[in-house]
Write a protein that holds these residues in place. Structure first.
Motif, PDB file in Angstrom:
ATOM      1  N   ALA A   1       0.801  -1.228   0.000  1.00 37.66           N
ATOM      2  CA  ALA A   1       0.000   0.000   0.000  1.00 37.66           C
ATOM      3  C   ALA A   1       0.838   1.285   0.000  1.00 37.66           C
ATOM      4  N   PRO A   2       1.704   1.487   0.984  1.00 35.40           N
ATOM      5  CA  PRO A   2       2.412   2.779   0.995  1.00 35.40           C
ATOM      6  C   PRO A   2       3.272   3.041  -0.254  1.00 35.40           C
ATOM      7  N   PRO A   3       4.106   2.063  -0.732  1.00 37.74           N
ATOM      8  CA  PRO A   3       4.882   2.393  -1.936  1.00 37.74           C
ATOM      9  C   PRO A   3       4.003   2.696  -3.142  1.00 37.74           C
ATOM     10  N   LEU A   4       2.868   1.990  -3.266  1.00 34.18           N
ATOM     11  CA  LEU A   4       2.016   2.222  -4.434  1.00 34.18           C
ATOM     12  C   LEU A   4       1.378   3.601  -4.410  1.00 34.18           C
TER      13      LEU A   4
ATOM     14  N   HIS B   1       2.853   6.166  -3.863  1.00 32.34           N
ATOM     15  CA  HIS B   1       3.766   7.068  -4.561  1.00 32.34           C
ATOM     16  C   HIS B   1       3.688   6.913  -6.060  1.00 32.34           C
ATOM     17  N   VAL B   2       3.327   5.684  -6.509  1.00 34.16           N
ATOM     18  CA  VAL B   2       3.098   5.501  -7.943  1.00 34.16           C
ATOM     19  C   VAL B   2       1.960   6.427  -8.382  1.00 34.16           C
ATOM     20  N   ALA B   3       0.906   6.460  -7.565  1.00 32.30           N
ATOM     21  CA  ALA B   3      -0.236   7.309  -7.912  1.00 32.30           C
ATOM     22  C   ALA B   3       0.198   8.774  -7.991  1.00 32.30           C
ATOM     23  N   LEU B   4       1.071   9.171  -7.099  1.00 32.51           N
ATOM     24  CA  LEU B   4       1.524  10.569  -7.105  1.00 32.51           C
ATOM     25  C   LEU B   4       2.365  10.888  -8.338  1.00 32.51           C
ATOM     26  N   ALA B   5       3.144   9.870  -8.789  1.00 29.52           N
ATOM     27  CA  ALA B   5       4.028  10.113  -9.932  1.00 29.52           C
ATOM     28  C   ALA B   5       3.244  10.304 -11.222  1.00 29.52           C
ATOM     29  N   PHE B   6       1.965   9.925 -11.206  1.00 34.06           N
ATOM     30  CA  PHE B   6       1.150  10.073 -12.409  1.00 34.06           C
ATOM     31  C   PHE B   6       0.632  11.495 -12.534  1.00 34.06           C
ATOM     32  N   GLY B   7       1.212  12.237 -13.433  1.00 38.21           N
ATOM     33  CA  GLY B   7       0.725  13.584 -13.697  1.00 38.21           C
ATOM     34  C   GLY B   7      -0.200  13.570 -14.899  1.00 38.21           C
ATOM     35  N   ALA B   8      -0.537  14.734 -15.389  1.00 36.58           N
ATOM     36  CA  ALA B   8      -1.431  14.845 -16.528  1.00 36.58           C
ATOM     37  C   ALA B   8      -0.861  14.132 -17.759  1.00 36.58           C
TER      38      ALA B   8
ATOM     39  N   LEU C   1      -4.632  -6.899 -12.754  1.00 33.87           N
ATOM     40  CA  LEU C   1      -3.520  -5.947 -12.682  1.00 33.87           C
ATOM     41  C   LEU C   1      -3.891  -4.620 -13.342  1.00 33.87           C
ATOM     42  N   VAL C   2      -4.480  -4.710 -14.539  1.00 35.14           N
ATOM     43  CA  VAL C   2      -4.880  -3.481 -15.242  1.00 35.14           C
ATOM     44  C   VAL C   2      -5.863  -2.692 -14.379  1.00 35.14           C
ATOM     45  N   GLY C   3      -6.880  -3.400 -13.890  1.00 33.17           N
ATOM     46  CA  GLY C   3      -7.896  -2.723 -13.085  1.00 33.17           C
ATOM     47  C   GLY C   3      -7.300  -2.089 -11.849  1.00 33.17           C
ATOM     48  N   TYR C   4      -6.422  -2.826 -11.201  1.00 36.82           N
ATOM     49  CA  TYR C   4      -5.852  -2.320  -9.966  1.00 36.82           C
ATOM     50  C   TYR C   4      -5.059  -1.034 -10.207  1.00 36.82           C
ATOM     51  N   PHE C   5      -4.214  -1.057 -11.245  1.00 34.11           N
ATOM     52  CA  PHE C   5      -3.366   0.117 -11.459  1.00 34.11           C
ATOM     53  C   PHE C   5      -4.164   1.312 -11.978  1.00 34.11           C
ATOM     54  N   VAL C   6      -5.164   1.042 -12.824  1.00 36.32           N
ATOM     55  CA  VAL C   6      -5.994   2.166 -13.273  1.00 36.32           C
ATOM     56  C   VAL C   6      -6.795   2.709 -12.090  1.00 36.32           C
ATOM     57  N   GLY C   7      -7.243   1.802 -11.226  1.00 33.07           N
ATOM     58  CA  GLY C   7      -8.014   2.225 -10.064  1.00 33.07           C
ATOM     59  C   GLY C   7      -7.213   3.106  -9.121  1.00 33.07           C
ATOM     60  N   LEU C   8      -5.908   2.844  -9.076  1.00 30.80           N
ATOM     61  CA  LEU C   8      -5.036   3.639  -8.207  1.00 30.80           C
ATOM     62  C   LEU C   8      -5.019   5.104  -8.587  1.00 30.80           C
ATOM     63  N   LEU C   9      -5.190   5.357  -9.893  1.00 33.01           N
ATOM     64  CA  LEU C   9      -5.024   6.729 -10.372  1.00 33.01           C
ATOM     65  C   LEU C   9      -6.233   7.546  -9.986  1.00 33.01           C
ATOM     66  N   PRO C  10      -6.009   8.683  -9.378  1.00 33.43           N
ATOM     67  CA  PRO C  10      -7.143   9.489  -8.969  1.00 33.43           C
ATOM     68  C   PRO C  10      -8.026   9.830 -10.167  1.00 33.43           C
ATOM     69  N   ALA C  11      -9.321   9.847  -9.939  1.00 30.92           N
ATOM     70  CA  ALA C  11     -10.307  10.291 -10.917  1.00 30.92           C
ATOM     71  C   ALA C  11     -10.589   9.284 -12.015  1.00 30.92           C
ATOM     72  N   ALA C  12      -9.811   8.193 -12.100  1.00 29.33           N
ATOM     73  CA  ALA C  12     -10.094   7.242 -13.176  1.00 29.33           C
ATOM     74  C   ALA C  12     -11.200   6.285 -12.742  1.00 29.33           C
ATOM     75  N   GLY C  13     -10.925   5.464 -11.741  1.00 31.52           N
ATOM     76  CA  GLY C  13     -11.958   4.602 -11.216  1.00 31.52           C
ATOM     77  C   GLY C  13     -12.151   3.325 -12.011  1.00 31.52           C
TER      78      GLY C  13
ATOM     79  N   LEU D   1      -6.953   2.915  -2.259  1.00 38.14           N
ATOM     80  CA  LEU D   1      -5.595   3.229  -1.819  1.00 38.14           C
ATOM     81  C   LEU D   1      -5.316   4.727  -1.814  1.00 38.14           C
ATOM     82  N   PRO D   2      -5.536   5.437  -2.948  1.00 38.89           N
ATOM     83  CA  PRO D   2      -5.302   6.885  -2.876  1.00 38.89           C
ATOM     84  C   PRO D   2      -6.248   7.560  -1.886  1.00 38.89           C
ATOM     85  N   MET D   3      -7.446   6.967  -1.691  1.00 42.40           N
ATOM     86  CA  MET D   3      -8.366   7.565  -0.729  1.00 42.40           C
ATOM     87  C   MET D   3      -7.773   7.514   0.678  1.00 42.40           C
ATOM     88  N   LEU D   4      -7.251   6.338   1.046  1.00 41.88           N
ATOM     89  CA  LEU D   4      -6.759   6.180   2.415  1.00 41.88           C
ATOM     90  C   LEU D   4      -5.416   6.866   2.617  1.00 41.88           C
TER      91      LEU D   4
END
Lengths: 509, 329
Positions: free
Chosen positions: A132-135, A137-144, A262-274, A320-323
């Motif tokens: 959870a915690p390292p991931l 940061h993956v979400a944060l690294a995703f910019g526009a 895997l695809v769902g999980y990583f896309v879900g991590l990104l804010p606003a995608a869902g 994850l990004p929520m928490l």
């Protein structure tokens, strides 16, 4: 690592009688909410949020998370049985789930959906537990820029989606993009394509309106045409033996389910995608990776497994990004976030440190919720199948009413109901002309995300397009997307050459 | 004779008593207007934003303390920076079962889009629940800790310095315009979808600064990722005692965002009284007071003509601010 003791503590919380009871109730309620068109997990969680102040925060979030989870399972039910996406997250499930039901394989499709949901949910919870915690940061690294690259990747998987007719696929994508542009321009704030000044267009076109119109209303029109008014009864049967056979068939989907998770999980991590883009992308990838892509959209079990594993995985991912960051990864988690504020918890990077009982109780409850959602879902399959045995003369009006409710519910505006009926008729005509519909639905979902991320990137880079290729994460993603865009062109070229050779050989022989 | 008079007196007394009871009943009816069906609680923003969270908190408080006999049902109408919600409320003119949670787009959207034909001053002023505050933020990796360093860095970067905010022609852009003109900067403004997304862009180092509400950036502040530089308030915020205000920095400027509840134009007087009472009770609840403290919200409860006067001042202010940045002529 101290993950294991934390998780065990979490299970102690999740298995307390009241919490266990709330998980089961939550899964059942979620299943129903997900299955009702127009009542997605967003509405469900929002409606039930005020109820949760009577229990402690940990129990409250466990209950709401179980609803969220159950709704992901339930969304598949009406997608498969009635051809109407029960929730936005289950749109991709209709692509193959409905044809399977028409072929009398509804029980197989339902088992596939439930199993894939379970696999997606479980894989993602394990990822969640371990990283959870390292991931975060993956979400944060995703910019526009990265978000736009990801959207391009999603589009690239869909160019081949409409079969061989690439121009028709592109036409369908473009129609979807135009529809997604209706409403307010997010950058300039100016209204666009609002047909003079129709207020109903100010909120844009909700893609459920398009999806329900095309699949729900379109389905009714198709059936009327094909049955020519004769009363048909579907030959749906169900037995324990068939369910086990279906489970065996799911063995062939393991790769697809892991990919979807895997695809769902990583896309879900990104804010606003869902979960909605996640499930559609997983479907696109499954088709691109398949050896037999033409069978997709005609009742391929992989086409059910991919989006269903992805949407459950994404629902965990978006927590994850929520928490950890306090940013909702999906509309539903946005409401959960509001809930946490009401319960007096502060989501953010400190939550994992300060509120271990809450966080780990929630994580453990996700394991439990997954199990119960699966059991409930499989147990109810005979009931769902019974619905299919209803004669079309009874079923059609029911579907129609559900379509109208589903079109009205998201915005509560009659304007959208008329629009949905219009899309139903136009969609039916386009389908008769062999235009693929899935790319259009994809485009209206991903269009707004792609547009805003493109324009934000270009504002930041002051108009330079190279920015997408220079950055370490977006560069490779864009590269893969470009390759996939060109793939159908190569394939068509190869086929032409092969066909040319064959005809040459024929003339010589 | 006496008997007759007394009878008459008795009769008239009874008549008067009956009349009083009747009038009392009708007065009581007027005083105690209660909703006959669930109240539609329109939110002028999408799910998950500041306004949405607040509306759902209010809804919970109303339900928890049984403040209203019928529930308040939140409905999000985020379209067109609130244009959709404003048009909807206007269409409910004279009706009593719809109220709306609003923010500063209550002024800016009608000003920027005169074609909508909305005059916010015609809406029924039910309650101002709080004023949200604004703080200038940077990422800790920038090494910037005070305004001087911020201005120096932004000047050096020129047009490459970026500010993320929500929406066009709204709060965040007005503050960006203020910083640009006051300090002679040329930073560019990039709109994102919501306050949470804006905070994330800064935490991920995708932009250089933000003017988030404290409630939106608090998580990253607590983790040490974001650093507050200055507060756009009159006095220092209790939550950030070491952060100077713009006044202390020699540039007196404060800007607030209203968190108010409004009714449609021409709402019935009795219904108006009912809603004023409801939201006063919400304001006084422990939940709301805690929330205000935690999120650095300021402001007294104001209603009626006081709220209308407050609107008039702010409407004029936003007209001026929008004219200055060239959004309206």
């Amino acid at each position: 690592m101290d993950i294991i003791p934390h998780l065990l503590d979490g299970f102690l919380v999740a298995l307390q009688p009241m919490n266990l009871f709330l998980v089961i109730i939550g899964c059942a309620v979620g299943l129903f909410i997900g299955a009702m068109p127009g009542l997605g997990s967003v509405n469900g969680v929002a409606i039930l949020l005020p109820v949760t102040f009577i229990v402690p925060p940990t129990s409250a979030i466990i209950f709401l998370a179980a609803i969220y989870y159950g709704a992901m399972y339930g969304g598949a039910i009406s997608s498969i049985m009635l051809g109407i996406p029960g929730a936005s997250t289950a749109v991709a499930t209709t692509f193959d789930g409905r044809p399977m039901a028409v072929q009398g394989r509804a029980d197989v499709a339902l088992v596939a959906a439930a199993t894939a949901s379970f696999v997606g949910g479980t894989i993602s919870v394990i990822l969640f537990t371990a990283f959870a915690p390292p991931l975060a940061h993956v979400a944060l690294a995703f910019g526009a820029e990265e978000e736009f690259a990801l959207m391009m990747l999603a589009f690239s998987t869909f160019v081949g989606l409409g079969g061989d007719d690439i121009p028709k696929t592109i036409f369908s994508i473009l129609i979807g993009l135009v529809l997604s542009a209706v409403g307010l321009d997010i950058i300039s704030g100016a209204p666009r394509l609002i047909f003079g000044d129709l207020p109903g267009f100010y909120h844009g076109i909700n893609f459920l309106v398009l999806a329900i119109g095309i699949y729900g209303i379109g389905e009714i029109l198709w059936t009327i045409e094909s049955s020519r008014g004769e009363v048909e009864v579907s030959q749906a049967v169900v037995s324990v033996h068939r369910i086990f056979a279906a489970l065996k068939e799911m063995g062939g989907c393991i790769k697809t389910m892991i990919m979807g998770s895997l695809v769902g999980y990583f896309v879900g991590l990104l804010p606003a995608a869902g979960a909605t883009p996640g499930s559609i992308m997983a479907y696109g990838f499954a088709k691109t990776m398949s050896r037999n892509p033409d069978s997709f959209g005609k009742g391929n079990i992989q086409g059910v497994a991919a989006p269903e594993s992805a949407n459950n995985a994404a629902s965990t991912g978006s927590m994850l990004p929520m928490l950890t960051l306090g940013i909702p990864g999906s509309p539903t988690t946005a409401i959960l976030l509001g809930g946490m504020v009401i319960w007096g918890l502060e989501p953010g990077p400190r939550l994992f440190v300060d509120q271990t009982e809450f966080v780990w109780g929630l994580i453990a409850s996700l394991y439990v919720a997954n199990l119960f959602a699966l059991v409930l879902n499989v147990a109810f399959i005979p009931v769902f199948i019974w619905v299919l045995k209803l004669p079309f003369t009874i079923l059609a009006p029911v579907i129609f009413v559900l379509c109208v409710v589903g079109g009205y519910a998201p915005t509560q505006d009659m304007h959208d109901v008329w629009l949905m009926l219009l899309f139903g008729v136009v969609g039916y005509l386009l389908r008769k002309l062999d235009y693929p519909m899935a790319p259009m639905v994809l485009a209206i979902v991903l269009g707004p995300l792609a547009e805003s991320s493109l324009r934000q990137s270009l504002l930041l880079s002051r108009g330079s397009m190279t920015v997408f290729f220079e950055r370490p994460i977006s560069g490779p993603i864009m590269g893969i997307a470009l390759l996939l865009f060109l793939l159908p062109v190569f394939k068509a070229f190869q086929r032409k050459r092969a066909a040319g050779k064959a005809s040459e050989g024929g003339s010589h022989g | 004779m006496t008997a007759k008079t007394s009878k008459l007196a008795l009769f008239s007394a009874a008549l008067i008593a009956a009349a009083t009871i009747v009038t009392n009943i009708s007065v009581a009816k007027a005083e105690e207007w209660v909703p006959r069906k669930p109240v539609e609680f329109v939110i002028m923003a999408g799910p998950g934003g500041g306004a949405d969270k607040m509306a759902r908190l209010m809804q919970t408080v109303i339900q928890k303390h049984h403040i209203s006999p019928k529930p308040f049902i939140p409905v999000n109408k985020p379209g067109g920076s609130g244009a959709e919600a404003l048009i909807y409320m206007k269409s409910k003119t004279g009706e009593d079962h719809t109220v709306m949670v609003t923010l500063n787009s209550f002024y800016t959207t009608p000003l920027r889009q005169p074609a909508l034909g909305i005059d916010p001053l015609t809406f029924t002023p039910i309650a101002r629940m709080a004023e949200d505050t604004f703080v200038l933020w940077v990422n800790k990796d920038s090494g910037i800790t005070n305004m001087e360093q911020y201005v120096a860095a932004a000047k050096k970067a020129g047009r490459n310095w970026s500010m993320a905010g929500t929406g066009r022609g709204q709060e965040d852009e007005l503050l960006t315009a203020f910083l640009n003109t006051t300090y002679g900067l040329d930073m560019k403004y990039v709109p994102f979808k919501g306050g949470g997304d804006v905070a994330k862009q800064l935490a991920g180092n995708h932009v250089n600064s933000t003017v988030n509400n404290p409630s939106e950036a608090i998580g990253f502040y607590q983790s040490g990722d974001l650093v507050p530089i200055a507060a756009f308030t009159k006095t220092r915020l209790a939550q950030f005692p070491n952060v100077p205000t713009m006044t202390e920095l020699g540039k007196p400027y404060s800007y607030f965002m209203q968190r108010s509840v409004v009714g449609p134009p021409e709402m019935d007087e009795a219904a108006y009284e009912f809603y004023r009472g409801v939201f006063k009770k919400v304001y006084d609840s422990k939940e709301w007071q805690d929330y205000m403290k935690k999120k650095s919200l300021l402001g007294e409860f104001i209603t009626g003509n006081d709220l209308l006067d407050y609107w008039k001042v702010n409407y004029a202010l936003h007209k001026k601010l929008l004219t200055e940045i060239g959004e309206i002529k």
